[in-house]
Design a protein around this motif. Structure first.
Motif: not given
Ligand code: KIV
Length: 271
Positions: A90, A97, A120, A122-123, A144-145, A148, A150-151, A189
């Motif tokens: 990850d 970002q 990997k 996220e987003g 990864h959708l 997420t 991290q948000s 997820e």
């Protein structure tokens, strides 16, 4: 003979073949040498060095604080243990970002310093530049959708995502954009099973679900959750395959009792 049983080393190509053959893909997290050795030895296809290490290993409330150096440390420990599985690392919050050059530098650092096989992120469309730039260096990317983590501060909760049509449509177009950009797989997820089924059917790359129903091409769980080591996290999608938390508790209590009673060590256990 299945594709998984033939694979001496699992690659992104193996996963693609498994999707075509409708063979389910198995994935679990690991963060350290000893457990990764057991997980790989048991025959898992993919090991994710997840940023859930932030919660599980470091005791943080979210995945936001974990750093690139922490992720590299965990990935180094895991890679040393693994003979067969594909190791995906990850990319932590803040390492990809906004700035695709920063994303490429972070991904290269992960690949060079850990020996992991893929990263990997996220987003969706918002991070497409970063994904494309990382892939331009030959680094395989898993998307990864859905939920997420991290948000978390943007969404405020860990509830099921894409229940409404607008969000479901965005998820589908994000997934297609990731596939078109060249991602080799996408984690979904906590999304409705019906939506995960539709996306899985529409994509040619494998989908891996966590709380996304049985129709995904594969499944992932956090190892410490499915082994019952972490006890304070019980979402509906989590199946506990062991109660190691209780085993550890009773073993430690037995040890304390034996030491206090001078029952440990005994004559056979001394020199
Ligand atoms: O960090 C992690 O463990 C993950 C899984 C939940 C997919 O991203």
């Amino acid at each position: 003979m299945t594709i998984a049983s033939r694979a001496k080393k699992v690659t992104t190509h193996t996963l693609q073949e498994m999707k075509h053959a409708e063979e389910k893909i198995t994935m679990l997290t690991s963060y350290d040498y000893s457990l990764a050795r057991l997980v790989d030895g048991a025959g898992i296809d993919v090991i994710l060095v997840g940023d859930s290490a932030s919660n599980v290993m470091a005791g943080n409330d979210t995945t936001v604080p974990i750093t690139l150096d922490h992720m590299i440390y965990h990935a180094q420990c895991v890679v040393k243990a693994v003979d067969r599985a594909l190791v995906v690392v990850d990319m932590p919050f803040g390492s990809y970002q906004g700035d695709s050059k920063n994303a490429l530098d972070s991904a290269i650092k992960i690949m060079k310093e850990t020996g992991g096989h893929a990263v990997k992120l996220e987003g969706g469309i918002e991070i497409l530049d970063s994904i494309k730039r990382i892939m331009s260096a030959g680094i395989p990317v898993m998307g990864h959708l859905g939920l997420t983590p991290q948000s978390i501060y943007k969404f405020g909760t860990y509830s099921v995502r894409a229940k409404e049509e607008l969000e479901a449509t965005k998820l589908l177009s994000d997934a297609k954009a990731l596939e078109e950009a060249g991602c080799f797989s996408i984690v979904f997820e906590k999304i409705p099973a019906k939506l995960a089924k539709k996306v899985t059917e529409e994509l040619t790359i494998p989908t891996i679900g966590i709380g996304a129903g049985v129709e995904c091409d594969g499944q992932v769980l956090v190892l410490h959750d499915m082994l019952g080591i972490t006890k304070d996290f019980s979402p509906r999608f989590l199946r506990r395959y062991a109660d190691l938390g209780s085993t550890i508790d009773s073993s430690v209590k037995a040890y304390i009792r034996d030491v206090r009673n001078s029952d440990f060590p005994n004559k056979e256990e001394e020199y």
